[in-house]
Write a protein that holds these residues in place. Structure first.
Motif, PDB file in Angstrom:
ATOM      1  N   GLY A   1      -7.647  21.434 -32.484  1.00 53.91           N
ATOM      2  CA  GLY A   1      -6.264  20.991 -32.623  1.00 53.91           C
ATOM      3  C   GLY A   1      -5.876  20.935 -34.082  1.00 53.91           C
ATOM      4  N   SER A   2      -4.601  20.735 -34.345  1.00 54.27           N
ATOM      5  CA  SER A   2      -4.122  20.648 -35.715  1.00 54.27           C
ATOM      6  C   SER A   2      -4.552  19.330 -36.353  1.00 54.27           C
ATOM      7  CB  SER A   2      -2.600  20.773 -35.755  1.00 54.27           C
ATOM      8  OG  SER A   2      -2.180  22.022 -35.256  1.00 54.27           O
ATOM      9  N   VAL A   3      -4.408  19.249 -37.666  1.00 51.08           N
ATOM     10  CA  VAL A   3      -4.745  18.028 -38.395  1.00 51.08           C
ATOM     11  C   VAL A   3      -3.890  16.871 -37.887  1.00 51.08           C
ATOM     12  CG1 VAL A   3      -4.787  16.938 -40.659  1.00 51.08           C
ATOM     13  CG2 VAL A   3      -5.427  19.346 -40.426  1.00 51.08           C
ATOM     14  N   ASP A   4      -4.517  15.724 -37.682  1.00 50.89           N
ATOM     15  CA  ASP A   4      -3.850  14.489 -37.238  1.00 50.89           C
ATOM     16  C   ASP A   4      -3.313  14.560 -35.819  1.00 50.89           C
ATOM     17  OD1 ASP A   4      -4.323  13.200 -39.665  1.00 50.89           O
ATOM     18  OD2 ASP A   4      -2.469  13.947 -40.551  1.00 50.89           O
ATOM     19  N   ASP A   5      -3.859  15.467 -35.006  1.00 48.85           N
ATOM     20  CA  ASP A   5      -3.462  15.499 -33.595  1.00 48.85           C
ATOM     21  C   ASP A   5      -4.145  14.395 -32.785  1.00 48.85           C
ATOM     22  OD1 ASP A   5      -1.739  17.568 -33.874  1.00 48.85           O
ATOM     23  OD2 ASP A   5      -2.946  19.081 -32.874  1.00 48.85           O
TER      24      ASP A   5
END
Length: 439
Positions: free
Chosen positions: A27-31
């Protein structure tokens, strides 16, 4: 329970359910990926007492920060991102699990590819707070598309989308429905078979290990994320058909066998990629093309009747052949070595991939020199359309033509991960530059 849930929980093969499931989280950063893994570990009681005590003291009465259970490196804690692939273990009453926690940052996509290569499933997190769910066609984040495509290209059998942070919305039901619609449209366009799309709140624990209750249950009646994971089949290597074994190690026996005959048998060790092998089978060694009969099959130091795909086995031949690490044991005539083939290339290096430049390629346990003779096109991760390209930049995916210095027994990656995959290494820096998937 709806039909989808019943299918997920009851319909898969029973034998594969008892095997440990190895799944990738992306997943993307901070998901909320680290928090989700922490929640799975916490709720399954896979946390040591001293770890829990440290987290509680650090929280000082506030809710425990579960992400601290996974971001183990000091640099990860300082930057608030996952950098390296970390493996975590937990178990429920019905299943054992190995979690490959892959980085979400675009800079570390190569680590995500490493984690995906041996996974039975991929859980791709989607942070719903980063998406505009008020529009009719929700636009997904580039990293969601990239990670999903890479998992698909790397033939990860089961792909699950976990839509996270639903607890942050006033009306989670309509928002989830909009994101689910966008994910299914993207998956259909990309040819990705979606196993499940599950709403969760990793922070609060909603629908992670226990099914939804309360107001959420009015718009979602499917399984929890853990129920989905417990139901997924593990990867089962193909045990029927032709045998394929990459030779990893050649051991010379020093026992009494062969004394007085001048013949010291050698054992050819490797993990069987597909098929099975037993004494009496005729095999062929590649690239030499020499043939022999299997005199004995060994596993874990003992002679066995046979060995099948997925197992590490030792093969003793009826005659001495020149075999070394990097060679292949195959059913005679089943593999046709080639010096030119087409492949999908996932490029991971900051130095672009360009036609004509020489690289080191590793196929199984063998290293050969090779080059990209042509780039057919690169894939636009937004439109999924092929685009003309003279080079491939970092994190781009393209279709290429490969030429190698010595013929290799490559197979389509779609039918076999071992025979159909190669890694690309830059000869000057020794960096892993790309992953090749034979088409």
């Amino acid at each position: 329970m709806n039909a989808v849930a019943e299918h997920l929980i009851h319909d898969a093969d029973v034998d594969t359910h008892h095997r440990a499931l190895r799944f990738l989280t992306a997943g993307s950063v901070d998901d909320g990926k680290s928090t989700l893994i922490g929640r799975l570990l916490f709720d399954s009681r896979a946390i040591l007492a001293d770890q829990l005590d440290t987290l509680e003291k650090r929280a000082a009465g506030a809710p425990i920060d579960l992400s601290l259970l996974t971001d183990g490196l000091e640099a990860e804690r300082e930057q608030g991102i996952t950098i390296d692939v970390a493996y975590r273990y937990f178990a429920t009453k019905t299943r054992k699990f190995i979690i490959a926690d892959a980085p979400g940052h675009e800079q570390y996509t190569r680590n995500m590819v490493t984690a995906a290569a041996g996974s039975d499933a991929a859980v791709v997190l989607v942070d719903i707070t980063k998406l505009d769910t008020s529009v009719e066609a929700v636009e997904l984040l580039p990293q969601t598309r990239r990670h999903s495509l890479l998992a698909h290209l790397l033939r990860v059998p089961s792909i699950v989308f976990a839509v996270n942070k639903l607890d942050a919305l006033e009306q989670p039901g309509p928002a989830f429905a909009a994101v689910e619609k966008a994910l299914r449209a993207f998956a259909e366009q990309a040819g990705i078979a979606v196993t499940a799309i599950v709403p969760v709140s990793a922070l609060r624990g909603d629908n992670v290990t226990q099914p939804l209750a309360g107001e959420w249950a009015t718009w979602y009646q499917g399984p929890s994320l853990l129920q989905v994971l417990e139901s997924l089949p593990g990867v089962q290597e193909k045990v029927e058909g032709q045998v394929l074994i990459p030779v990893q190690y050649v051991a010379r026996d020093t026992g009494e066998t062969g004394e007085g005959t001048g013949h010291q048998p050698r054992t050819l060790w490797g993990r069987i990629a597909h098929g099975q092998i037993q004494a009496g089978d005729e095999i062929q060694i590649l690239p030499s093309g020499e043939r022999a009969i299997v005199a004995e099959v060994r596993r874990a130091g003992e002679t066995v009747s046979h060995s099948v795909a997925g197992e590490s086995a030792g093969v003793v031949l009826d005659r001495q052949l020149d075999v070394s690490r990097g060679d292949w044991i195959v059913t005679p005539g089943s593999a046709q070595p080639t010096q030119s083939f087409k492949a999908t290339l996932a490029w991971l290096d900051t130095e672009p991939a360009v036609p004509g430049r020489k690289y080191w390629l590793r196929h199984g346990n063998r290293w050969v020199q090779g080059r990209i003779s042509a780039i057919e096109h690169r894939l636009d991760i937004h439109s999924l359309q092929p685009l003309d390209a003279e080079q491939l930049n970092v994190n781009e995916i393209g279709h290429v033509q490969i030429e190698v210095q010595a013929a290799l027994p490559v197979e389509p990656y779609a039918s076999n991960r071992v025979g159909g995959s190669l890694i690309v290494v830059d000869p000057s820096s020794n960096r892993t530059s790309g992953a090749l998937l034979v088409r």
